[in-house]
Write a protein that holds these residues in place. Sequence first.
Motif, PDB file in Angstrom:
ATOM      1  N   ALA A 191     -28.829 -21.267  70.648  1.00  0.00           N
ATOM      2  CA  ALA A 191     -29.021 -20.863  69.252  1.00  0.00           C
ATOM      3  C   ALA A 191     -29.121 -19.350  69.176  1.00  0.00           C
ATOM      4  CB  ALA A 191     -30.296 -21.505  68.705  1.00  0.00           C
ATOM      5  N   GLU A 192     -28.391 -18.759  68.249  1.00  0.00           N
ATOM      6  CA  GLU A 192     -28.397 -17.296  68.085  1.00  0.00           C
ATOM      7  C   GLU A 192     -28.753 -16.963  66.645  1.00  0.00           C
ATOM      8  OE1 GLU A 192     -27.850 -14.264  69.920  1.00  0.00           O
ATOM      9  OE2 GLU A 192     -28.409 -13.554  67.928  1.00  0.00           O
ATOM     10  N   LEU A 193     -29.782 -16.158  66.483  1.00  0.00           N
ATOM     11  CA  LEU A 193     -30.260 -15.793  65.141  1.00  0.00           C
ATOM     12  C   LEU A 193     -29.199 -15.042  64.330  1.00  0.00           C
ATOM     13  CD1 LEU A 193     -32.780 -15.503  63.210  1.00  0.00           C
ATOM     14  CD2 LEU A 193     -33.173 -13.298  64.305  1.00  0.00           C
ATOM     15  N   MET A 194     -28.471 -14.161  65.020  1.00  0.00           N
ATOM     16  CA  MET A 194     -27.501 -13.324  64.313  1.00  0.00           C
ATOM     17  C   MET A 194     -26.195 -14.101  64.078  1.00  0.00           C
ATOM     18  SD  MET A 194     -29.335 -10.729  63.983  1.00  0.00           S
ATOM     19  CE  MET A 194     -28.256  -9.440  63.379  1.00  0.00           C
ATOM     20  N   PRO A 195     -25.360 -13.619  63.147  1.00  0.00           N
ATOM     21  CA  PRO A 195     -24.074 -14.304  62.921  1.00  0.00           C
ATOM     22  C   PRO A 195     -23.028 -13.990  63.994  1.00  0.00           C
ATOM     23  CG  PRO A 195     -24.376 -12.506  61.344  1.00  0.00           C
ATOM     24  CD  PRO A 195     -25.642 -12.575  62.155  1.00  0.00           C
ATOM     25  N   TYR A 196     -23.404 -13.230  65.025  1.00  0.00           N
ATOM     26  CA  TYR A 196     -22.496 -12.938  66.134  1.00  0.00           C
ATOM     27  C   TYR A 196     -23.316 -12.982  67.418  1.00  0.00           C
ATOM     28  CZ  TYR A 196     -24.837  -8.547  65.265  1.00  0.00           C
ATOM     29  OH  TYR A 196     -25.804  -7.603  65.048  1.00  0.00           O
ATOM     30  N   SER A 197     -22.613 -13.119  68.552  1.00  0.00           N
ATOM     31  CA  SER A 197     -23.333 -13.146  69.827  1.00  0.00           C
ATOM     32  C   SER A 197     -23.598 -11.738  70.324  1.00  0.00           C
ATOM     33  CB  SER A 197     -22.528 -13.896  70.870  1.00  0.00           C
ATOM     34  OG  SER A 197     -23.095 -13.663  72.144  1.00  0.00           O
ATOM     35  N   GLY A 198     -24.737 -11.578  70.979  1.00  0.00           N
ATOM     36  CA  GLY A 198     -25.048 -10.288  71.587  1.00  0.00           C
ATOM     37  C   GLY A 198     -24.457 -10.162  72.977  1.00  0.00           C
ATOM     38  N   LEU A 217     -24.422 -20.047  65.899  1.00  0.00           N
ATOM     39  CA  LEU A 217     -24.740 -18.728  65.356  1.00  0.00           C
ATOM     40  C   LEU A 217     -25.581 -18.905  64.094  1.00  0.00           C
ATOM     41  CD1 LEU A 217     -21.225 -17.083  65.817  1.00  0.00           C
ATOM     42  CD2 LEU A 217     -23.230 -16.811  67.279  1.00  0.00           C
ATOM     43  N   SER A 218     -26.332 -17.888  63.711  1.00  0.00           N
ATOM     44  CA  SER A 218     -27.230 -17.936  62.546  1.00  0.00           C
ATOM     45  C   SER A 218     -28.179 -19.130  62.622  1.00  0.00           C
ATOM     46  CB  SER A 218     -26.431 -17.989  61.239  1.00  0.00           C
ATOM     47  OG  SER A 218     -25.605 -16.860  61.127  1.00  0.00           O
ATOM     48  N   HIS A 219     -28.702 -19.383  63.820  1.00  0.00           N
ATOM     49  CA  HIS A 219     -29.688 -20.447  64.021  1.00  0.00           C
ATOM     50  C   HIS A 219     -30.861 -19.883  64.810  1.00  0.00           C
ATOM     51  CE1 HIS A 219     -26.627 -23.273  62.736  1.00  0.00           C
ATOM     52  NE2 HIS A 219     -27.517 -24.261  62.794  1.00  0.00           N
ATOM     53  N   THR A 220     -32.051 -20.435  64.555  1.00  0.00           N
ATOM     54  CA  THR A 220     -33.197 -20.019  65.359  1.00  0.00           C
ATOM     55  C   THR A 220     -34.124 -21.195  65.616  1.00  0.00           C
ATOM     56  OG1 THR A 220     -34.851 -18.295  65.668  1.00  0.00           O
ATOM     57  CG2 THR A 220     -34.764 -19.298  63.486  1.00  0.00           C
ATOM     58  N   GLY A 239     -30.497 -18.145  56.736  1.00  0.00           N
ATOM     59  CA  GLY A 239     -29.687 -17.509  55.702  1.00  0.00           C
ATOM     60  C   GLY A 239     -29.489 -16.039  56.024  1.00  0.00           C
ATOM     61  N   PRO A 240     -28.835 -15.305  55.120  1.00  0.00           N
ATOM     62  CA  PRO A 240     -28.603 -13.878  55.342  1.00  0.00           C
ATOM     63  C   PRO A 240     -29.920 -13.099  55.506  1.00  0.00           C
ATOM     64  CG  PRO A 240     -27.355 -14.676  53.450  1.00  0.00           C
ATOM     65  CD  PRO A 240     -28.272 -15.787  53.852  1.00  0.00           C
ATOM     66  N   ASP A 241     -31.018 -13.654  54.951  1.00  0.00           N
ATOM     67  CA  ASP A 241     -32.329 -13.011  55.109  1.00  0.00           C
ATOM     68  C   ASP A 241     -32.981 -13.383  56.442  1.00  0.00           C
ATOM     69  OD1 ASP A 241     -32.772 -15.665  54.603  1.00  0.00           O
ATOM     70  OD2 ASP A 241     -34.192 -15.355  52.954  1.00  0.00           O
ATOM     71  N   PRO A 244     -35.243 -19.550  57.811  1.00  0.00           N
ATOM     72  CA  PRO A 244     -34.682 -20.899  57.981  1.00  0.00           C
ATOM     73  C   PRO A 244     -34.286 -21.518  56.645  1.00  0.00           C
ATOM     74  CG  PRO A 244     -36.754 -20.666  59.175  1.00  0.00           C
ATOM     75  CD  PRO A 244     -36.600 -19.429  58.352  1.00  0.00           C
ATOM     76  N   VAL A 245     -33.146 -22.207  56.658  1.00  0.00           N
ATOM     77  CA  VAL A 245     -32.669 -22.894  55.459  1.00  0.00           C
ATOM     78  C   VAL A 245     -33.193 -24.336  55.504  1.00  0.00           C
ATOM     79  CG1 VAL A 245     -30.620 -23.647  54.168  1.00  0.00           C
ATOM     80  CG2 VAL A 245     -30.575 -21.464  55.427  1.00  0.00           C
ATOM     81  N   PRO A 246     -34.014 -24.745  54.512  1.00  0.00           N
ATOM     82  CA  PRO A 246     -34.570 -26.103  54.545  1.00  0.00           C
ATOM     83  C   PRO A 246     -33.449 -27.148  54.565  1.00  0.00           C
ATOM     84  CG  PRO A 246     -35.628 -24.780  52.836  1.00  0.00           C
ATOM     85  CD  PRO A 246     -34.459 -23.994  53.325  1.00  0.00           C
ATOM     86  N   GLY A 247     -33.665 -28.212  55.324  1.00  0.00           N
ATOM     87  CA  GLY A 247     -32.674 -29.276  55.380  1.00  0.00           C
ATOM     88  C   GLY A 247     -31.690 -29.131  56.520  1.00  0.00           C
ATOM     89  N   THR A 248     -31.724 -28.004  57.251  1.00  0.00           N
ATOM     90  CA  THR A 248     -30.760 -27.795  58.337  1.00  0.00           C
ATOM     91  C   THR A 248     -31.395 -28.023  59.713  1.00  0.00           C
ATOM     92  OG1 THR A 248     -31.253 -25.433  58.488  1.00  0.00           O
ATOM     93  CG2 THR A 248     -29.483 -26.070  56.988  1.00  0.00           C
TER      94      THR A 248
END
Lengths: 451, 124
Positions: A191-198, A217-220, A239-241, A244-248
């Motif tokens: 799982a990667e918090l950012m929308p791209y890999s480091g 990507l975009s997961h934590t 999300g972009p902020d 965590p997005v509820p339900g995911t």
Amino acid sequence: MTADRKAKIVIIGGGPAGLAAASSAVKNGTAAEDILIIERDHVLGGILNQCIHNGFGLHTFNEELTGPEYAQRFINIVEEEKVPFLLDTIVVDVSAGATKIISVMNKTDGFFTIAADAVILAMGCRERPRGALNIPGYRPAGIYTAGTAQRFVNIEGRMPGHEVVILGSGDIGLIMARRMTLEGAKVKVVAELMPYSGGLKRNIVQCLDDFGIPLKLSHTVIDIKGKERVEAVTIAEVGPDRKPVPGTEETYTCDTLLLSCGLIPENELSSQLGVEMNRVTSGPVVNESLETSVPGVFACGNVLHVHDLVDYVSEEATAAGKCAAKYVNAGQESEVYRTDAESAGKPASEADKHAADIPIEIIARDGVRYTVPSTIHIDRMEDLQKIRFRVGAVYRDASVVIDFNDKVFRSQKKRILAPGEMEQVILKKSDLEAAPDLKTITIRIEEAPKD
Amino acid sequence: MNKITELTCIRCPIGCQITVTQDETGKVIDIKGNSCPNGYKYAGNEVVNPTRIVTSTVRVEGGELPVVSVKTAGDIPKGRMMDCMREIDKANVKAPVAIGDVIISNCLGLGVNIVATRNVDATL
């Protein structure tokens, strides 16, 4: 204060940076016996010893080596040159001044001090631990940084777990996803918090894609379950902020959570010493000579800024070793490092000092997060000066633009720019000399026009 | 119909995005996006016969470390990586071990040796 020992150049850290700096200082005229490498581990080579994967040395040796093999090449040079080194020895303090006093400790000699003309900071970096990540949940056994797991598997021959979730897609995390899989563990997800890999592209291909390990990507991680031992980890999309997005939410049963969430230069000594720090890199601010704000104190490798490739660490450390050798060879009366008036024995006028002390400032903006170095003294620069930097997002078909005093000097198209990969531009001394009244050089990214 | 494969070159850290076009018979008819001959060769191989270097560790008896790092001295077929790991897991070596020492010769009959990548001294 009288010190117990003396050296011209003390190098703190015997990893790839320290070893290459030592080798370079010898090549540039400092006698090997006037150098001292201080290493806190019981062997030289630093983190390369546990990086048993291949891919090192393509730039330096034109062949693909594993970490231990790469380290050994430099250890051989240091041993052949008979550069003195202390193992199992930790530096506890460095004090500034014309002579630097390095306070060190080890089991056999206890506490002692070393007087040195120059110091090269080469302490490397460390991983961001769980405590710095704000992950909710219990604190059971089974949570390791990727590098700790790497040490367990590759040096100590032990497996930290069998079912693994990895948070963060830094290179060590990717490498460990493959390593744990090869050793029979099941790596369920990265799982990667950012929308791209480091991490580097090739590590995503070879360490995840090859084994069908999903990269989200975009997961934590939003929850760790288990009181004695990790039992499950819940991840969610952000999300972009970055919230965590509820339900995911998705829960993975596992016994191990590995963290690969960034590296932090290890600069406690640098801070004590009072060198000016860069808030973006968490490393010292350096000039063209890789010299910090404290004269005679140089920095290179991951303590200066986190590198993607060890080859670039070696290259940077080679430059630092050369500059440190120049500094000590020139001695206190150096014309290179003093104004003309001072070297003639007269006190420098304020105007003289001003002219000699104000370097060209290098500004990072529009997607360029930082540059190393931050300043250039034209009189001290080599004919070619490398400026290394990292970008803050992924750019396709963008241009790296160099401005001299806010006017475009050069623009170079890049097919891809990514935060995981270090970039560089090379400046020519003759170009800087030819630019009238050059005060600032700006490095920035110009995005391709959208159609 | 031609088959188009997009891949990321792994031969060096640049990571070129390479596009390989194959005809109906699987023959490679075009390779684009590489910036060196290594990339050209890699991309052609990767769609027809992908290969990898495997790195791991082997147990050491009487050494100052419990394991020594090893690698395949050359590329092996990507599909044989786990078979290769099983061979490496079975191996054992007596200290001292030096970089380049052959730990398993001609692993799986693939014509590639498993060699040590670190020096491990014997315990005194």
